[in-house]
Design an enzyme around this catalytic site. Structure first.
Site, PDB file in Angstrom:
ATOM      1  N   LYS A 230       0.922  -1.212   0.005  1.00 14.02           N
ATOM      2  CA  LYS A 230       0.021   0.102  -0.063  1.00 14.02           C
ATOM      3  C   LYS A 230       0.952   1.210  -0.097  1.00 14.02           C
ATOM      4  CE  LYS A 230      -1.951  -1.141   3.673  1.00 14.02           C
ATOM      5  NZ  LYS A 230      -1.200  -2.308   4.141  1.00 14.02           N
TER       6      LYS A 230
ATOM      7  N   ARG B 163      -9.242   1.235   9.082  1.00 13.41           N
ATOM      8  CA  ARG B 163      -8.759  -0.135   9.387  1.00 13.41           C
ATOM      9  C   ARG B 163      -9.797  -0.898  10.334  1.00 13.41           C
ATOM     10  NH1 ARG B 163      -2.790   0.668   9.124  1.00 13.41           N
ATOM     11  NH2 ARG B 163      -1.706  -1.075   9.789  1.00 13.41           N
TER      12      ARG B 163
ATOM     13  N   ARG C  36      11.719  -5.213   4.931  1.00 14.31           N
ATOM     14  CA  ARG C  36      11.420  -3.827   4.430  1.00 14.31           C
ATOM     15  C   ARG C  36      12.489  -2.894   5.147  1.00 14.31           C
ATOM     16  NH1 ARG C  36       5.531  -1.700   5.289  1.00 14.31           N
ATOM     17  NH2 ARG C  36       5.835  -2.365   7.548  1.00 14.31           N
TER      18      ARG C  36
ATOM     19  N   ARG D  10      11.841  -1.123  10.683  1.00 15.22           N
ATOM     20  CA  ARG D  10      10.680  -0.894  11.686  1.00 15.22           C
ATOM     21  C   ARG D  10      10.758  -1.794  12.821  1.00 15.22           C
ATOM     22  NH1 ARG D  10       5.313   0.509   8.426  1.00 15.22           N
ATOM     23  NH2 ARG D  10       4.331  -0.631  10.322  1.00 15.22           N
TER      24      ARG D  10
ATOM     25  N   ARG E 191       0.214  -8.799  13.530  1.00 14.69           N
ATOM     26  CA  ARG E 191      -0.176  -7.694  12.756  1.00 14.69           C
ATOM     27  C   ARG E 191      -1.101  -8.303  11.636  1.00 14.69           C
ATOM     28  NH1 ARG E 191       4.610  -4.790  10.995  1.00 14.69           N
ATOM     29  NH2 ARG E 191       3.343  -3.559   9.556  1.00 14.69           N
TER      30      ARG E 191
HETATM   31  P1  ADP Z   1       2.279  -1.975   3.165  1.00 15.37           P
HETATM   32  O1  ADP Z   1       2.162  -0.453   3.272  1.00 15.37           O
HETATM   33  O2  ADP Z   1       1.007  -2.562   2.620  1.00 15.37           O
HETATM   34  O3  ADP Z   1       2.527  -2.221   4.593  1.00 15.37           O
HETATM   35  P2  ADP Z   1       4.706  -1.712   1.946  1.00 15.37           P
HETATM   36  O4  ADP Z   1       4.558  -0.794   0.436  1.00 15.37           O
HETATM   37  O5  ADP Z   1       5.602  -1.005   2.999  1.00 15.37           O
HETATM   38  O6  ADP Z   1       3.380  -2.164   2.418  1.00 15.37           O
HETATM   39  O7  ADP Z   1       5.510  -3.236   1.016  1.00 15.37           O
HETATM   40  C1  ADP Z   1       6.037  -3.967   1.910  1.00 15.37           C
HETATM   41  C2  ADP Z   1       7.291  -4.547   1.607  1.00 15.37           C
HETATM   42  O8  ADP Z   1       7.321  -5.258   0.290  1.00 15.37           O
HETATM   43  C3  ADP Z   1       8.421  -3.178   1.053  1.00 15.37           C
HETATM   44  O9  ADP Z   1       9.868  -3.685   1.735  1.00 15.37           O
HETATM   45  C4  ADP Z   1       8.305  -3.291  -0.356  1.00 15.37           C
HETATM   46  O10 ADP Z   1       9.383  -2.519  -0.820  1.00 15.37           O
HETATM   47  C5  ADP Z   1       7.877  -4.542  -0.592  1.00 15.37           C
HETATM   48  N1  ADP Z   1       7.163  -4.539  -2.102  1.00 15.37           N
HETATM   49  C6  ADP Z   1       5.637  -3.698  -2.085  1.00 15.37           C
HETATM   50  N2  ADP Z   1       5.213  -3.940  -3.219  1.00 15.37           N
HETATM   51  C7  ADP Z   1       5.855  -5.100  -3.773  1.00 15.37           C
HETATM   52  C8  ADP Z   1       5.700  -6.067  -5.041  1.00 15.37           C
HETATM   53  N3  ADP Z   1       4.919  -5.867  -5.697  1.00 15.37           N
HETATM   54  N4  ADP Z   1       6.830  -6.993  -4.981  1.00 15.37           N
HETATM   55  C9  ADP Z   1       7.574  -7.156  -4.194  1.00 15.37           C
HETATM   56  N5  ADP Z   1       7.776  -6.524  -3.047  1.00 15.37           N
HETATM   57  C10 ADP Z   1       7.054  -5.560  -2.797  1.00 15.37           C
HETATM   58  P1  AMP Z   2       1.171   0.930   9.013  1.00 19.24           P
HETATM   59  O1  AMP Z   2       2.280   1.891   8.933  1.00 19.24           O
HETATM   60  O2  AMP Z   2      -0.015   0.877   8.293  1.00 19.24           O
HETATM   61  O3  AMP Z   2       1.666  -0.298   8.894  1.00 19.24           O
HETATM   62  O4  AMP Z   2       0.892   1.125  10.735  1.00 19.24           O
HETATM   63  C1  AMP Z   2       1.762   0.887  11.680  1.00 19.24           C
HETATM   64  C2  AMP Z   2       0.971   0.524  12.954  1.00 19.24           C
HETATM   65  O5  AMP Z   2       0.320   1.984  13.259  1.00 19.24           O
HETATM   66  C3  AMP Z   2      -0.083  -0.282  13.014  1.00 19.24           C
HETATM   67  O6  AMP Z   2       0.028  -1.604  13.545  1.00 19.24           O
HETATM   68  C4  AMP Z   2      -1.087   0.445  14.273  1.00 19.24           C
HETATM   69  O7  AMP Z   2      -0.659   0.199  15.432  1.00 19.24           O
HETATM   70  C5  AMP Z   2      -1.029   1.937  13.926  1.00 19.24           C
HETATM   71  N1  AMP Z   2      -2.146   2.361  12.939  1.00 19.24           N
HETATM   72  C6  AMP Z   2      -1.758   2.804  11.571  1.00 19.24           C
HETATM   73  N2  AMP Z   2      -3.200   3.195  11.066  1.00 19.24           N
HETATM   74  C7  AMP Z   2      -4.091   2.723  12.040  1.00 19.24           C
HETATM   75  C8  AMP Z   2      -5.372   2.589  11.944  1.00 19.24           C
HETATM   76  N3  AMP Z   2      -6.004   3.155  10.895  1.00 19.24           N
HETATM   77  N4  AMP Z   2      -5.827   2.630  12.982  1.00 19.24           N
HETATM   78  C9  AMP Z   2      -5.373   1.806  14.150  1.00 19.24           C
HETATM   79  N5  AMP Z   2      -4.066   1.798  14.158  1.00 19.24           N
HETATM   80  C10 AMP Z   2      -3.354   2.392  13.237  1.00 19.24           C
END
Ligand code: ADP
Ligand code: AMP
Length: 219
Positions: A15, A90, A129, A162, A173
């Site tokens: 995302k 969420r 990541r 992270r 998660r």
């Molecule tokens: P989210 O925001 O949904 O938690 P991220 O965008 O942070 O996910 O992506 C999670 C990890 O996967 C990151 O390390 C990113 O670089 C990698 N990633 C994202 N999209 C893809 C893809 N289509 N194929 C492979 N790796 C990806």
């Molecule tokens: P994310 O960066 O989207 O993976 O979010 C990291 C963490 O932030 C999550 O595991 C939650 O603890 C908190 N968080 C982010 N967005 C929300 C949301 N919409 N509602 C509740 N907690 C959130």
């Protein structure tokens, strides 16, 4: 009506990666609730103090805190032409609150791209990541490495892993996603807004699929 877009999907689906690209192409802000929480953690604000314990455990921050924070962000002037939401809503309560907020502010959800990826793949994605300190730009050691190890291509700031990308927290998660967030799939399906996208494809293919759905005037 001003168009807002909600990116839905499990943690690690891509995302944040897609939101950064799409928001830039569409000329709208990328609003990541997770990034706002992390900025507050970093600055040790009152909000950061309230959110920390939940984030460290891989749980959701309570709805009232989260809704207030995102609504405050949506009231800023850069959202006047819409925004791309990543990680919010969420829970069903957050989705209801967003619907009421947008109705009160001449906004609408135009579509909900649901980026779907198999659970096994998510663990691999999150454990590799790397996130940029300054802006939250996202990399992956195998799938999307930065040009120079440990440094963000876009702003030169250091990359870090992270805390909540540790294996135990990742599992938690993913469970929280299935229990609390997955009900939004049907919620938006019933409203005719959900479009499922195969997030297992390479990053640029996913971008093309999301762009098609978002149908913004790409800049
Ligand atoms: P989210 O925001 O949904 O938690 P991220 O965008 O942070 O996910 O992506 C999670 C990890 O996967 C990151 O390390 C990113 O670089 C990698 N990633 C994202 N999209 C893809 C893809 N289509 N194929 C492979 N790796 C990806
Ligand atoms: P994310 O960066 O989207 O993976 O979010 C990291 C963490 O932030 C999550 O595991 C939650 O603890 C908190 N968080 C982010 N967005 C929300 C949301 N919409 N509602 C509740 N907690 C959130």
């Amino acid at each position: 009506m001003v168009r807002f877009y909600v990116l839905l999907g499990p943690p690690g689906a891509g995302k944040g990666t897609q939101a950064a690209i799409i928001a830039e192409k569409c000329g709208i802000p990328h609003i990541s609730s997770g990034n706002i929480f992390r900025e507050n953690l970093e600055k040790n604000t009152e909000l950061g103090k309230q959110a920390r314990v939940f984030m460290e455990r891989g749980e959701l921050v309570p709805d009232d805190i989260t809704i207030r924070m995102v609504e405050d962000r949506l009231l800023k002037s850069d959202c006047a032409n819409g925004a791309l939401l990543d990680g919010f809503p969420r829970t069903p309560a957050q989705a209801e609150a967003l619907a009421v907020f947008l109705a009160d502010h001449q906004g609408e959800i135009f579509c909900v791209p649901f980026i779907n990826v198999d659970s096994n793949e998510l663990i691999d994605r999150l454990s590799g990541r790397w996130t940029c300190k300054a802006e939250g730009h996202v990399y992956h050691s195998k799938y999307n490495p930065p040009k120079n190890e440990g440094v963000c291509d876009l702003d030169g700031s250091p990359l870090y892993q992270r805390n909540d990308d540790k294996r135990e927290t990742v599992q938690q998660r993913i469970e929280v996603y299935f229990k609390q967030t997955a009900p939004l799939i049907d919620f938006y399906k019933e409203k005719g807004l959900l479009v499922e996208i195969d997030g297992a494809k390479p990053i640029d293919e996913v971008t093309q699929a999301v762009l098609k759905v978002v149908a913004c005037e790409a800049e």
